[in-house]
Design a protein around this motif. Structure first.
Motif, PDB file in Angstrom:
ATOM      1  N   ALA A 161       0.819  -1.213   0.000  1.00 27.88           N
ATOM      2  CA  ALA A 161       0.000   0.000   0.000  1.00 27.88           C
ATOM      3  C   ALA A 161       0.851   1.261   0.000  1.00 27.88           C
ATOM      4  CB  ALA A 161      -0.934  -0.001   1.208  1.00 27.88           C
ATOM      5  N   ASP A 165       0.570   4.937  -2.221  1.00 24.65           N
ATOM      6  CA  ASP A 165       0.209   6.218  -1.609  1.00 24.65           C
ATOM      7  C   ASP A 165       0.462   6.120  -0.109  1.00 24.65           C
ATOM      8  OD1 ASP A 165      -1.006   8.507  -0.571  1.00 24.65           O
ATOM      9  OD2 ASP A 165      -2.602   8.497  -2.064  1.00 24.65           O
ATOM     10  N   ALA A 168      -2.794   7.420   2.008  1.00 28.13           N
ATOM     11  CA  ALA A 168      -4.127   6.842   1.865  1.00 28.13           C
ATOM     12  C   ALA A 168      -4.320   5.656   2.802  1.00 28.13           C
ATOM     13  CB  ALA A 168      -4.360   6.410   0.426  1.00 28.13           C
ATOM     14  N   ASP A 169      -5.577   5.372   3.102  1.00 28.68           N
ATOM     15  CA  ASP A 169      -5.904   4.176   3.872  1.00 28.68           C
ATOM     16  C   ASP A 169      -5.538   2.941   3.048  1.00 28.68           C
ATOM     17  OD1 ASP A 169      -7.981   1.869   4.476  1.00 28.68           O
ATOM     18  OD2 ASP A 169      -7.866   3.118   6.272  1.00 28.68           O
ATOM     19  N   GLU A 171      -6.670  -0.022   2.867  1.00 28.35           N
ATOM     20  CA  GLU A 171      -7.794  -0.735   2.272  1.00 28.35           C
ATOM     21  C   GLU A 171      -8.266  -0.057   0.985  1.00 28.35           C
ATOM     22  OE1 GLU A 171      -8.998  -3.596   2.888  1.00 28.35           O
ATOM     23  OE2 GLU A 171      -7.906  -4.022   4.730  1.00 28.35           O
ATOM     24  N   ASP A 172      -8.252   1.274   0.976  1.00 23.34           N
ATOM     25  CA  ASP A 172      -8.636   1.994  -0.240  1.00 23.34           C
ATOM     26  C   ASP A 172      -7.631   1.740  -1.359  1.00 23.34           C
ATOM     27  OD1 ASP A 172     -10.845   3.071   1.055  1.00 23.34           O
ATOM     28  OD2 ASP A 172      -9.779   4.906   1.650  1.00 23.34           O
ATOM     29  N   VAL A 173      -6.348   1.717  -0.993  1.00 21.70           N
ATOM     30  CA  VAL A 173      -5.311   1.437  -1.986  1.00 21.70           C
ATOM     31  C   VAL A 173      -5.485   0.037  -2.562  1.00 21.70           C
ATOM     32  CG1 VAL A 173      -2.836   1.137  -2.358  1.00 21.70           C
ATOM     33  CG2 VAL A 173      -3.664   3.030  -0.943  1.00 21.70           C
ATOM     34  N   ASP A 175      -8.155  -1.732  -2.819  1.00 19.87           N
ATOM     35  CA  ASP A 175      -9.327  -1.766  -3.705  1.00 19.87           C
ATOM     36  C   ASP A 175      -8.985  -1.210  -5.084  1.00 19.87           C
ATOM     37  OD1 ASP A 175     -10.903  -2.871  -1.741  1.00 19.87           O
ATOM     38  OD2 ASP A 175     -11.851  -0.988  -1.145  1.00 19.87           O
ATOM     39  N   GLU A 176      -8.199  -0.134  -5.112  1.00 20.93           N
ATOM     40  CA  GLU A 176      -7.839   0.474  -6.395  1.00 20.93           C
ATOM     41  C   GLU A 176      -6.924  -0.443  -7.204  1.00 20.93           C
ATOM     42  OE1 GLU A 176      -6.166   4.299  -5.704  1.00 20.93           O
ATOM     43  OE2 GLU A 176      -7.997   5.128  -4.795  1.00 20.93           O
TER      44      GLU A 176
END
Length: 209
Positions: A161, A165, A168-169, A171-173, A175-176
């Motif tokens: 992750a 970034d 960034a969180d 989990e968001d990374v 997902d992307e």
């Protein structure tokens, strides 16, 4: 947990761990010809210790992206077939060359995994694509290198992750990055690699049909 032939659970002075047979390379514990596959030093080793079904088999042909000095790829070559190891940085590649001198099936490539066209003339079709690159665009790296993977093969990726970034969180990374991987693969399993590696996600995927 299902382990490929050539990888076994072995006792090292009272500590049981996965292991392969081969020359030690990074100060790992040994017992005769067995060498501990340290999951704290290897994302793929962590995936195996956590019980992820990787589809790894003995004598497979492998393309390893982000080989660094050869810690993990040395274990892969211990039980695998032809193993192509891509590393971008010259310094760890020098260490990787030493590892390859002791493994006739390990082929180091000083190349950029983001530019597969630079090694497409060297790498044959492979059964497994292992990815551990510390760069932005990890999902895109996986899709660009899909060209080498057999239709019934496996992508085994460790997504970092903080390389995408640092703010960034995670989990968001994840997902992307998974959304990018979905462009060329069907993701069949994911798992956080804690307690061995913080903010990393292990991914097992098959080529999209």
């Amino acid at each position: 947990m299902s382990l490929p032939d050539g990888v076994s659970r072995h006792d090292f002075d009272g500590t049981t761990s996965i292991a392969t047979r081969g020359h030690p390379e990074y100060g790992e514990r040994t017992d005769g010809e067995w060498r501990r596959w340290d999951p704290h030093r290897s994302k793929l080793g962590a995936m195996l210790e956590l019980g992820m079904e990787t589809g790894l088999t003995a004598d497979q042909t492998t393309l390893y992206l982000g080989a660094a000095a050869g810690t993990t790829v040395s274990h892969v070559a211990d039980f695998g077939g032809p193993t192509y190891a891509v590393e971008f940085a010259p310094r760890p590649t020098r260490d990787l060359l030493d590892v390859a001198e002791r493994r006739s099936n390990l082929f180091p490539l000083l190349k950029d995994a983001r530019k597969p066209e630079t090694y497409a003339h060297v790498v044959e079709p492979v059964d497994v694509l292992v990815q551990d690159v510390a760069t932005r665009g990890q999902g895109r790296v996986a899709t660009l290198n899909r060209q080498f993977l057999a239709d019934d093969g496996y992508l085994l990726a460790a997504i970092k992750a903080r390389s995408e970034d640092v703010t960034a969180d995670p989990e968001d990374v994840f997902d992307e990055v998974l959304a990018d991987i979905d462009a060329a693969y069907d993701v069949v399993a994911t798992e956080r690699l804690t307690p061995y590696h913080d903010d990393h996600l292990g991914v097992v995927a098959r080529p999209e049909r």
